[in-house]
Each structure stands twice: as C-alpha cells, then as structure tokens.
Design a protein around this motif. Structure first.
Motif, mmCIF file in Angstrom:
data_model
loop_
_atom_site.group_PDB
_atom_site.id
_atom_site.type_symbol
_atom_site.label_atom_id
_atom_site.label_comp_id
_atom_site.label_asym_id
_atom_site.label_seq_id
_atom_site.Cartn_x
_atom_site.Cartn_y
_atom_site.Cartn_z
ATOM 1 N N VAL A 81 0.839 -1.196 0.000
ATOM 2 C CA VAL A 81 0.000 0.000 0.000
ATOM 3 C C VAL A 81 0.878 1.253 0.000
ATOM 4 C CG1 VAL A 81 -1.787 1.281 1.248
ATOM 5 C CG2 VAL A 81 -1.851 -1.223 1.191
ATOM 6 N N LYS A 82 1.944 1.207 0.783
ATOM 7 C CA LYS A 82 2.876 2.336 0.806
ATOM 8 C C LYS A 82 3.480 2.562 -0.579
ATOM 9 C CE LYS A 82 6.968 4.089 3.218
ATOM 10 N NZ LYS A 82 7.999 3.811 4.257
ATOM 11 N N GLU A 83 3.774 1.481 -1.281
ATOM 12 C CA GLU A 83 4.312 1.593 -2.638
ATOM 13 C C GLU A 83 3.294 2.237 -3.574
ATOM 14 O OE1 GLU A 83 6.144 -1.285 -6.175
ATOM 15 O OE2 GLU A 83 5.579 -2.128 -4.236
ATOM 16 N N LEU A 84 2.012 1.846 -3.420
ATOM 17 C CA LEU A 84 0.944 2.446 -4.230
ATOM 18 C C LEU A 84 0.919 3.955 -4.040
ATOM 19 C CD1 LEU A 84 -1.917 2.952 -5.503
ATOM 20 C CD2 LEU A 84 -2.878 2.089 -3.383
ATOM 21 N N LEU A 85 0.881 4.390 -2.790
ATOM 22 C CA LEU A 85 0.826 5.818 -2.515
ATOM 23 C C LEU A 85 2.142 6.500 -2.872
ATOM 24 C CD1 LEU A 85 -1.084 5.502 0.847
ATOM 25 C CD2 LEU A 85 -1.965 6.468 -1.278
ATOM 26 N N GLY A 86 3.228 5.735 -2.799
ATOM 27 C CA GLY A 86 4.513 6.283 -3.199
ATOM 28 C C GLY A 86 4.557 6.607 -4.685
ATOM 29 N N SER A 87 3.819 5.834 -5.487
ATOM 30 C CA SER A 87 3.783 6.102 -6.926
ATOM 31 C C SER A 87 3.119 7.447 -7.210
ATOM 32 C CB SER A 87 3.044 4.975 -7.660
ATOM 33 O OG SER A 87 1.670 4.943 -7.315
ATOM 34 N N VAL A 88 2.238 7.891 -6.314
ATOM 35 C CA VAL A 88 1.645 9.222 -6.429
ATOM 36 C C VAL A 88 2.624 10.269 -5.900
ATOM 37 C CG1 VAL A 88 -0.272 10.707 -5.729
ATOM 38 C CG2 VAL A 88 -0.672 8.276 -6.182
ATOM 39 N N HIS A 89 3.230 9.963 -4.771
ATOM 40 C CA HIS A 89 4.161 10.891 -4.122
ATOM 41 C C HIS A 89 5.302 11.288 -5.064
ATOM 42 C CE1 HIS A 89 6.652 12.689 -1.019
ATOM 43 N NE2 HIS A 89 7.628 11.829 -1.283
ATOM 44 N N VAL A 90 5.864 10.321 -5.782
ATOM 45 C CA VAL A 90 7.024 10.624 -6.630
ATOM 46 C C VAL A 90 6.637 11.439 -7.867
ATOM 47 C CG1 VAL A 90 8.294 8.587 -5.864
ATOM 48 C CG2 VAL A 90 6.842 8.422 -7.897
ATOM 49 N N MET A 91 5.357 11.449 -8.217
ATOM 50 C CA MET A 91 4.912 12.258 -9.349
ATOM 51 C C MET A 91 4.730 13.721 -8.955
ATOM 52 S SD MET A 91 2.246 9.925 -11.558
ATOM 53 C CE MET A 91 1.114 9.553 -10.208
ATOM 54 N N MET A 92 4.689 13.977 -7.645
ATOM 55 C CA MET A 92 4.466 15.334 -7.159
ATOM 56 C C MET A 92 5.783 15.965 -6.731
ATOM 57 S SD MET A 92 1.103 14.439 -4.807
ATOM 58 C CE MET A 92 0.740 16.149 -4.363
ATOM 59 N N LYS A 93 5.851 17.273 -6.875
ATOM 60 C CA LYS A 93 7.003 17.996 -6.360
ATOM 61 C C LYS A 93 6.842 18.197 -4.855
ATOM 62 C CE LYS A 93 8.050 20.484 -10.640
ATOM 63 N NZ LYS A 93 9.331 19.801 -10.831
ATOM 64 N N ALA A 94 7.949 18.377 -4.164
ATOM 65 C CA ALA A 94 7.913 18.509 -2.709
ATOM 66 C C ALA A 94 7.006 19.640 -2.269
ATOM 67 C CB ALA A 94 9.328 18.725 -2.180
ATOM 68 N N GLU A 95 6.958 20.721 -3.058
ATOM 69 C CA GLU A 95 6.169 21.887 -2.672
ATOM 70 C C GLU A 95 4.703 21.791 -3.082
ATOM 71 O OE1 GLU A 95 8.223 22.949 -6.612
ATOM 72 O OE2 GLU A 95 8.672 21.822 -4.772
ATOM 73 N N ASP A 96 4.348 20.755 -3.846
ATOM 74 C CA ASP A 96 2.960 20.618 -4.291
ATOM 75 C C ASP A 96 2.034 20.336 -3.115
ATOM 76 O OD1 ASP A 96 3.594 21.045 -6.920
ATOM 77 O OD2 ASP A 96 3.606 18.914 -7.466
ATOM 78 N N LYS A 97 1.000 21.146 -3.001
ATOM 79 C CA LYS A 97 0.008 20.944 -1.958
ATOM 80 C C LYS A 97 -1.048 19.950 -2.403
ATOM 81 C CE LYS A 97 -2.890 23.733 1.134
ATOM 82 N NZ LYS A 97 -3.339 25.124 1.443
ATOM 83 N N TRP A 98 -1.332 19.959 -3.711
ATOM 84 C CA TRP A 98 -2.388 19.116 -4.271
ATOM 85 C C TRP A 98 -1.845 18.336 -5.457
ATOM 86 C CZ3 TRP A 98 -5.730 19.168 -0.621
ATOM 87 C CH2 TRP A 98 -6.043 20.336 0.071
ATOM 88 N N ILE A 99 -2.608 17.398 -5.949
ATOM 89 C CA ILE A 99 -2.181 16.581 -7.086
ATOM 90 C C ILE A 99 -1.837 17.461 -8.284
ATOM 91 C CG2 ILE A 99 -2.866 14.767 -8.702
ATOM 92 C CD1 ILE A 99 -2.442 13.793 -5.819
#
Length: 246
Positions: A173-191
């Motif tokens: 599950v962490k890997e699933l959410l990680g696939s979203v996390h890595v698509m976002m920049k650190a400063e991104d508040k939203w998708i």
C-alpha cells in the motif's frame, strides 16, 4: 436538495471509498444534501425503483448497480458514479474552482485508473476489518460472499494475517501511494500543484476507507499518515473542511 445514497454502517459514518469521493465533492461545492443509508442487498432494488442507471455489467451480462448515487430534487437528475457526479456538480453548480478543471478530464480519469488498479493489497487489509467491525449484518453477509473469495478468504472467523504478512501488505500500500508521491514535487500541496481538484478527493477517499477500517487511534493509521514525509497527514488536515456528514 440533493440526496446522496451511501452504504450504511453501525455508526452511520461513511466508510466506502467511492461514496467518499461524492461526499467530498458535494461539500466542496457547498451544495445542500442529505444522506440516505442503505445496505448492500438493497442497492439494486432501491436504485431500480429510483430510476438510477447501472454502472457496469456482471460477468453474465446483467446490469450491476453500485453507489454512490445522487438524486437532485431541483433538477430531477439521478446520477450514478462519483466521477459523473463531479461532472454534474461542475455543470449544474458552477463555482470559481471546478472539481474537474476544463481540459483535465482525460488526465484525471487516467490518474483515477492508476489508483484503482493498484488497490488490491489494500482490500486484503481493510475489507475483513470492515466486515468485522464497521458494516451491519446484511452488508457483512453480502461482502463475505461477494468480496472475500477475491482475496482467497474462505472463513473469516478463523482467517488472520501474521505480523510478517501484515507488514508486507502495508508495504504494498505504501508503494501504491509512493507512486503518487514521486509524481508530485515537494512543494505541491495538491495533485495538480496549487489547485485542488477531484483527483485529491480520489486519494483522500482511500485514506478515509483505511481510517474507517483500522480506526483513527490505531498504530496502522498513524503509520500511514507518516509515510512520504507526512504528505498525506498534511493533505488530510487540509481536507478536514470538506468532511461534513449531512
């Protein structure tokens, strides 16, 4: 007034990931609504009587009815499926910020498809707990017969995961959410960066189902919120204003 049809539970608190998307959307749009709670076995007869459209077909070709569904008294519209509900709310109740901004429909649909395609490990962790602790008898019986076999569970009374298995499933599950996390920049508040959208509600609804299943005070829930530099904890805190239950 809009009526939102949601799955019943022992506490009359939302738990279903699909309906949470619609609930977030209604709260975001500030459209007055009320909830009617129904059990799994009552979905098909209730939706047929209401005149709602099926959302898919079963393996034998017969229509399948699911939630969420909304009924808008002011227009007479009856809408099935959370994404179609979001589109309807954007069109019927326009605001300065859209749930699905113009020109992003395809991208948002692809993003939701990514999330949904990777949710299987989560089901193994939360569905048994939902049956045991959250839903009422009729829905528990339905979910036991229709969903547990998909996870290879034949007898919920004796089934359990070892600690090693639980850790392995949570890592998926962490890997699933990680696939979203890595698509976002650190400063991104939203998708979508600085702009909130239906995509954020799709992710938040996954967390809502996890929380309903494992409990707000559980170590599992605290662990999930800590993942990926606390991004999800910050997101859920920001979205608290859209969690009202009417």
């Amino acid at each position: 007034m809009i009526t939102l049809y949601d799955f019943d539970s022992k506490t009359k608190h939302p738990w279903n990931v699909s309906v949470w998307k619609a609930r977030y959307s209604l709260n975001f749009k500030k459209v007055p609504y009320k909830t009617i709670w129904i059990e799994y076995p009552d979905i098909e007869p209730t939706m047929k009587k209401l005149g709602a459209r099926p959302t898919s077909l079963r393996g034998d070709g017969s229509p399948m009815y699911t939630l969420p569904v909304i009924h808008d008294d002011s227009t007479g519209a009856i809408i099935s499926d959370s994404a179609l509900i979001a589109e309807y709310l954007d069109k019927t109740y326009p605001t300065s910020t859209e749930l699905i901004p113009r020109g992003t429909h395809t991208l948002q649909a692809a993003f939701r498809g990514l999330i949904e395609s990777k949710m299987f490990p989560l089901g193994l962790l939360v569905v048994p707990e939902l049956i045991r602790e959250v839903v009422n008898g009729p829905s528990a019986e339905y979910m036991t017969s229709h969903y547990l076999p998909k996870f290879g569970i034949s007898d919920l009374a004796t089934w359990t995961l070892s600690e090693e298995q639980r850790i392995a499933e949570w890592d998926k599950v962490k890997e699933l959410l990680g696939s979203v996390h890595v698509m976002m920049k650190a400063e991104d508040k939203w998708i979508m960066g600085d702009e909130i959208s239906f995509a954020d509600f799709a992710v938040a609804s996954v967390f809502e189902m996890i929380k309903a299943a494992v409990g707000k005070g559980s170590e599992d829930w605290k662990r999930v919120l800590s993942w990926h530099d606390g991004r999800w904890d910050r997101m859920m805190t920001e979205l608290e204003r859209y969690r009202a239950i009417y």
